[in-house]
Design a protein around this motif. Structure first.
Motif, PDB file in Angstrom:
ATOM      1  N   GLY A  34       0.576  -1.121   0.069  1.00 48.66           N
ATOM      2  CA  GLY A  34      -0.100   0.052  -0.178  1.00 48.66           C
ATOM      3  C   GLY A  34       0.855   1.245   0.037  1.00 48.66           C
ATOM      4  N   GLY A  35       2.114   0.992   0.046  1.00 50.76           N
ATOM      5  CA  GLY A  35       3.117   2.216  -0.058  1.00 50.76           C
ATOM      6  C   GLY A  35       3.358   2.805   1.431  1.00 50.76           C
ATOM      7  N   PHE A  36       3.170   2.338   2.495  1.00 53.00           N
ATOM      8  CA  PHE A  36       3.292   2.696   3.926  1.00 53.00           C
ATOM      9  C   PHE A  36       5.113   3.038   4.204  1.00 53.00           C
ATOM     10  CE2 PHE A  36       4.811   2.080   8.253  1.00 53.00           C
ATOM     11  CZ  PHE A  36       3.888   3.005   8.899  1.00 53.00           C
ATOM     12  N   ASP A  37       5.243   4.202   4.541  1.00 53.86           N
ATOM     13  CA  ASP A  37       6.429   4.553   4.605  1.00 53.86           C
ATOM     14  C   ASP A  37       6.941   4.366   6.157  1.00 53.86           C
ATOM     15  OD1 ASP A  37       9.040   5.902   4.765  1.00 53.86           O
ATOM     16  OD2 ASP A  37       8.512   7.917   3.849  1.00 53.86           O
ATOM     17  N   GLU A  38       8.074   3.482   6.305  1.00 53.97           N
ATOM     18  CA  GLU A  38       8.577   3.050   7.392  1.00 53.97           C
ATOM     19  C   GLU A  38       9.433   3.966   7.930  1.00 53.97           C
ATOM     20  OE1 GLU A  38      10.210  -0.811   7.437  1.00 53.97           O
ATOM     21  OE2 GLU A  38       8.713  -1.563   5.606  1.00 53.97           O
ATOM     22  N   THR A  39      10.057   5.080   7.347  1.00 52.42           N
ATOM     23  CA  THR A  39      11.075   6.002   7.833  1.00 52.42           C
ATOM     24  C   THR A  39      10.614   7.152   8.533  1.00 52.42           C
ATOM     25  OG1 THR A  39      10.989   7.343   5.850  1.00 52.42           O
ATOM     26  CG2 THR A  39      12.260   5.374   5.848  1.00 52.42           C
ATOM     27  N   VAL A  40       9.069   7.524   8.614  1.00 48.97           N
ATOM     28  CA  VAL A  40       8.685   8.205   9.152  1.00 48.97           C
ATOM     29  C   VAL A  40       7.576   8.025  10.210  1.00 48.97           C
ATOM     30  CG1 VAL A  40       8.617   9.884   7.144  1.00 48.97           C
ATOM     31  CG2 VAL A  40       6.566   8.650   7.576  1.00 48.97           C
ATOM     32  N   PRO A  41       7.355   8.927  11.406  1.00 52.39           N
ATOM     33  CA  PRO A  41       6.370   8.300  12.585  1.00 52.39           C
ATOM     34  C   PRO A  41       5.032   8.344  11.755  1.00 52.39           C
ATOM     35  CG  PRO A  41       8.004  10.305  13.185  1.00 52.39           C
ATOM     36  CD  PRO A  41       8.002  10.125  11.368  1.00 52.39           C
TER      37      PRO A  41
END
Length: 287
Positions: free
Chosen positions: A164-171
């Protein structure tokens, strides 16, 4: 939950949110004007009748509170508590929200604070498909809503959110509302592991859970009713369990409130006595 069958309890929760959106300012602490529109008939018709005015909703509140020994008011109170956590997370600059077992949750369509946030909704395919059909014509207030179908007992959150394009690098802020009691302990542990792996420092997690010694003895017979609709109560955890499980995964536990605790802050004293101690809400921050 039975394969191919959408969640029955998600309908009941939405109906309660619809009713508590009409009870008047002294009890309406988490207004959800979309709740009744997300219901299928005949439940939507019943909810509209029971919440047709502040008087009708108030009577329904009192009757349901008595009939459930204070269980039903907890839905409105936990909704308000979680809304507050989401707003605080947005104030801290968080721009991603994950809703695990989203059901008919309408936060992405009713909270203007999510205007710069991408919302990821994870749920069983049947429940999610029903919801997608009902919100198709409604413009979300969130920046974007991404639907991610999942079976929490067999699929991995990492794979689903990755697709789904979740960004693991941001809170991020994670909502796990009204779900843990239906899962096995291995599934709960696996979900917490996934959240810990994906949530970077300063991320927030708010979840609800049911202690093993909840409510009066008769209330435990509710397990039979939940089993009959394919949503058996299985995942009971104590406050100490929650604290231990979260700390082991790098989260610092903040508030850990009962429904009466929340009512003491948000409702007048005359109404606090109607609230039972069934489900609890824990809020934690990733260190």
């Amino acid at each position: 939950m039975r394969t191919g069958q959408r969640s029955t309890t998600s309908d009941l929760v939405a109906a309660l949110r619809a009713i508590y959106s009409e009870v008047g300012p002294h009890l309406n602490v988490a207004e959800d004007p979309l709740a009744v529109d997300l219901l299928a008939p005949p439940l939507s018709l019943l909810a509209r009748a029971l919440s047709s005015s502040a008087l009708a909703a108030g009577v329904t509140h009192r009757v349901l509170s008595m009939a459930t020994f204070g269980l039903s008011p907890g839905v409105a109170l936990r909704t308000a508590k979680i809304d507050d956590v989401v707003r605080a997370a947005v104030d801290e600059g968080i721009e991603q929200m994950v809703v695990l077992g989203a059901g008919l949750d309408a936060r992405a369509w009713r909270l203007p604070e999510l205007g710069e946030a991408v919302v990821f909704e994870l749920d069983f395919p049947a429940t999610q498909q029903f919801k997608r059909e009902h919100v198709r014509a409604i413009q979300p207030l969130a920046k974007e809503v991404r639907f991610c179908p999942i079976d929490f007992e067999t699929d991995t959150i990492q794979e689903v959110l990755g697709a789904g394009g979740f960004d693991e690098t941001v809170p991020s802020v994670w909502i796990w509302e009204g779900v843990t009691m239906y899962l096995t302990m291995p599934a709960i542990e696996a979900t917490l592991n996934a959240i810990s792996a994906l949530a970077t420092s300063k991320s927030r997690l708010v979840l609800t859970y049911v202690p093993p010694d909840y409510g009066p003895a008769w209330m435990q017979k509710l397990s039979v009713l939940f089993r009959a609709v394919g949503e058996e109560l299985r995942g009971f955890m104590s406050s100490r369990d929650i604290e231990r499980m979260l700390e082991a995964r790098g989260f610092r536990l903040g508030s850990n409130e009962t429904s009466p605790d929340i009512a003491a802050r948000l409702w007048p004293p005359s109404e606090q006595k109607r609230v039972g101690d069934f489900e609890r809400v824990a809020d934690a921050t990733k260190i």
